[in-house]
Motif scaffolding. Sequence first.
Motif, PDB file in Angstrom:
ATOM      1  N   ARG A 149      50.914  38.197  41.843  1.00  7.90           N
ATOM      2  CA  ARG A 149      49.776  38.986  42.317  1.00  7.90           C
ATOM      3  C   ARG A 149      49.812  40.389  41.717  1.00  7.90           C
ATOM      4  NH1 ARG A 149      50.815  39.785  48.218  1.00  7.90           N
ATOM      5  NH2 ARG A 149      52.813  40.285  47.261  1.00  7.90           N
ATOM      6  N   LEU A 150      51.003  41.007  41.777  1.00  9.49           N
ATOM      7  CA  LEU A 150      51.166  42.365  41.270  1.00  9.49           C
ATOM      8  C   LEU A 150      51.100  42.390  39.748  1.00  9.49           C
ATOM      9  CD1 LEU A 150      54.071  43.492  43.644  1.00  9.49           C
ATOM     10  CD2 LEU A 150      51.622  43.887  43.929  1.00  9.49           C
ATOM     11  N   ALA A 151      51.705  41.380  39.109  1.00 10.22           N
ATOM     12  CA  ALA A 151      51.714  41.328  37.647  1.00 10.22           C
ATOM     13  C   ALA A 151      50.292  41.191  37.095  1.00 10.22           C
ATOM     14  CB  ALA A 151      52.583  40.166  37.174  1.00 10.22           C
ATOM     15  N   GLU A 152      49.509  40.260  37.655  1.00 16.48           N
ATOM     16  CA  GLU A 152      48.147  40.064  37.188  1.00 16.48           C
ATOM     17  C   GLU A 152      47.269  41.280  37.489  1.00 16.48           C
ATOM     18  OE1 GLU A 152      47.050  37.653  35.244  1.00 16.48           O
ATOM     19  OE2 GLU A 152      49.149  37.001  35.205  1.00 16.48           O
ATOM     20  N   GLY A 153      47.504  41.878  38.664  1.00 15.16           N
ATOM     21  CA  GLY A 153      46.744  43.077  39.017  1.00 15.16           C
ATOM     22  C   GLY A 153      47.018  44.221  38.063  1.00 15.16           C
ATOM     23  N   LEU A 154      48.294  44.395  37.713  1.00 17.08           N
ATOM     24  CA  LEU A 154      48.673  45.458  36.788  1.00 17.08           C
ATOM     25  C   LEU A 154      48.068  45.209  35.402  1.00 17.08           C
ATOM     26  CD1 LEU A 154      50.295  48.040  36.996  1.00 17.08           C
ATOM     27  CD2 LEU A 154      52.344  46.764  36.384  1.00 17.08           C
ATOM     28  N   LYS A 155      48.121  43.966  34.955  1.00 19.28           N
ATOM     29  CA  LYS A 155      47.531  43.630  33.656  1.00 19.28           C
ATOM     30  C   LYS A 155      46.024  43.884  33.652  1.00 19.28           C
ATOM     31  CE  LYS A 155      50.869  40.029  32.310  1.00 19.28           C
ATOM     32  NZ  LYS A 155      51.041  38.574  32.059  1.00 19.28           N
ATOM     33  N   THR A 156      45.374  43.574  34.765  1.00 19.77           N
ATOM     34  CA  THR A 156      43.928  43.790  34.859  1.00 19.77           C
ATOM     35  C   THR A 156      43.592  45.268  34.714  1.00 19.77           C
ATOM     36  OG1 THR A 156      43.612  41.854  36.276  1.00 19.77           O
ATOM     37  CG2 THR A 156      41.906  43.548  36.352  1.00 19.77           C
ATOM     38  N   HIS A 157      44.340  46.106  35.450  1.00 18.41           N
ATOM     39  CA  HIS A 157      44.075  47.546  35.369  1.00 18.41           C
ATOM     40  C   HIS A 157      44.325  48.077  33.963  1.00 18.41           C
ATOM     41  CE1 HIS A 157      43.024  48.883  39.393  1.00 18.41           C
ATOM     42  NE2 HIS A 157      43.939  48.073  39.910  1.00 18.41           N
TER      43      HIS A 157
END
Length: 800
Positions: free
Chosen positions: A393-401
């Motif tokens: 969740r955090l990894a994908e969120g960080l990549k999105t930002h």
Amino acid sequence: MAAVLTACMSLAEAQKKQDLVLWGIALNENSQGRQAVIHEFERRHPQYNVRAITLGAGGMDPQKLMTSIVGGVPPDVIVQDRFTISDWASRGAFIALDKLMADDKGQDPLTPNPADYYPATWEEVTYGGHVYGIPAEADNRALYWNRALFRANADKLKAVGLDPTRPPQTWTELLAYSKALTVFNPDGSLKIAGFMPNYGNSWLYMYAFQNNAIFLANNGRTCTADTPEAEEALQFIVDGYKLLGGYVNAHEFENGFLSNENDPFIRGQVAMKIDGSWELNILSTDAPSLDFAVAPAPVPDDRLAHKGRFANERDTFVTWTGGYSYAMPRGARNEKAAWEFIKFATSLEGRMIEAAGQAEWAQYKRRTYVFEPQSNRVANEALLAKYLPADPRLAEGLKTHIELMTHSRVRPVTFVGQMLWNELQRALENACLGKLTPKGALQRAQQTVQVDLDAYYSHETHPFADLEMVTKLLLVLGAVLVVILFVAYKRLRMSRLKRHEARWAYILVSPWVLGFAIFTLGPMIASLVLSFTEYNELTDARWVGFSNYAAMATSDHVNVWKAFSNAFYLAGVGVPLGAFTGLAIATLLNTKVRGIAWYRTLFYMPAIVPTIPSAILWTWVLASDPSRGLVNSIWQHTIQPWLNLPPPGWLQAEAWAKPALIAMGVWGAGSGMILWLAGLKGVPKSLYEASELDGAGPRQQFFAITIPQLSPILFFNIVVGFIGALQEFDRIYVMRGTTETVGPGDSLLMPAYYLFQNAFGYFKTGYASALAWALFLLILALTAIQFKLAPRWVRYEADP
């Protein structure tokens, strides 16, 4: 002896070090990385001692920084909001870094390279073709959606043709999802909000940028807030709040929100929100098991489909970015050390040291480390390779930002950035409250900002104001006046004894006279002179005549009228109510009953509570959410079921904000009660006895004897109360809320706060001085009228 010698040598070595003063770093657990950078810099440069001072100068309150620059004691380095860089640079407050970068290019590998930065972040620190800061971290905005809440409402979403397994991608879909996920209580208040357009960190900028709106022309001279693109974006926000029962209903719901693990998004009170990249760190700590996801914020339908005016758009999704930068204020005493620190802190090595320090702290606290996205694309690549969270969740969120950084816009790079921000927020509230149409609200914002743009670019056409010469002239005039008074005193015919007494009288009163002349009269004269100038403390003043006074009745009449009308409401309603409340309490306490001294103490105690703690206390007591606000909690269980009246919004509702302020004043009526009680004790009993013989009852005695006898105290309370109401500031500063408007719809905007905002928020010292004099003259006129009318109704003991 050896220990003493060692200590002396260490002290001598420490005294040889040069202090490097750094402002704007909060020394807490979230700044462990920056503290690691400071320690490493000191290790590599033992000749420097970095003094990191926690001050809010990096935020949007510039009082401390401006005072330090004007006073000649600025910090060497400041961590400054990139959004404000252009504002300070336009006034010559920051040192341009171009020459320093050019001198070190190819010589020092730590020298910043603009090609390594995202264009938007570098654009934000560039003003007039010069670089005034080096970008540090970079935040941007994305859509956070609660997947668990979507699954729980899968049937409801499917029933209206929406997919519960994915987030909305267009504005139309976003409104549809919001409508399906919003749940109301039986009384119409919100229980769950599907999507709140301005909750989180979106603002009008987000939707306007997505719709290709621009707020400033390319030449920087024309405000373009009123465009069809911006109007459509504002209308979308209005439509979003209509689905929630209106802006006021949503605002009252938002007032009950808590933080940390009780955050409304975590608790499922809000299904979707647009928020910044910092939210990942918060969720990793406070909601480790929350099922959420991050996606690009929904865009206009035609942008997603690349149709119409979006047909040739490179960016499908758009966001906006902000963040901080390192800058050097004008007058920095250790420019060389400051530049060395900035280069090190913003280099790839420095950013990795910062990340390592923060990661080590997170590991010590047994938390998941989520690094802050950087303004430097090379740094982001290195951080993703080394510190990508294991949690998907955090990894994908960080990549999105980080992916969205290449599609980011920035707020207009201009010296009127803060005013534009405030006026757009006013436009948003005016449109959402239904006071103005979106077009009308944007027109008003554009007109207000354009006035400041025109004034800035016509600055050179006004004659130079030599304030130093004016000061010398005033000092000479003051000296001449003193000489004249001294000569006049010498010519007075007095006996030796009277002259001796007069001499000592003047000597004894001189400390007060000098203090008044230096600390009161002097600043008053200075502000009078400045009111005829265009001045901002950082650049030369220019004479503008009566333009500042004319602006109050023309270009700025809306805000000026709002401020003064609020103050008149407070004076016209609050002062009489407070006075008669004090009289009523005093009348009740003017009896001989057991324990009366305790009752008097109890009623007087609120008067001794300092203003700031009292304001904070009442902000909690009058919270509109019954689960937090004491008054509305009682109201919900009594008045609402009895009379079917919902609890008021108090400070969160425009209609109730000023009554809430008046209620606070009535609570402190104990200070006036003392005067009333003293006056009641002074009313001769013989008057009451004589009236009883004439057949007068208690009511007749009160209005025919008590009120006339107390008229001097009533007169005093009215005069002092009106002056206090027109000068209201402390409580407003504390209770103004988190938005850029002062209370809902500027319902708490007062003259004193407005002049403070102009002086320290917009750097308009000349205009603020004119506002101060307008306020002073108004108070003087009202007081004179009250004294003129006093003989008609005020009765003193010496009167015949």
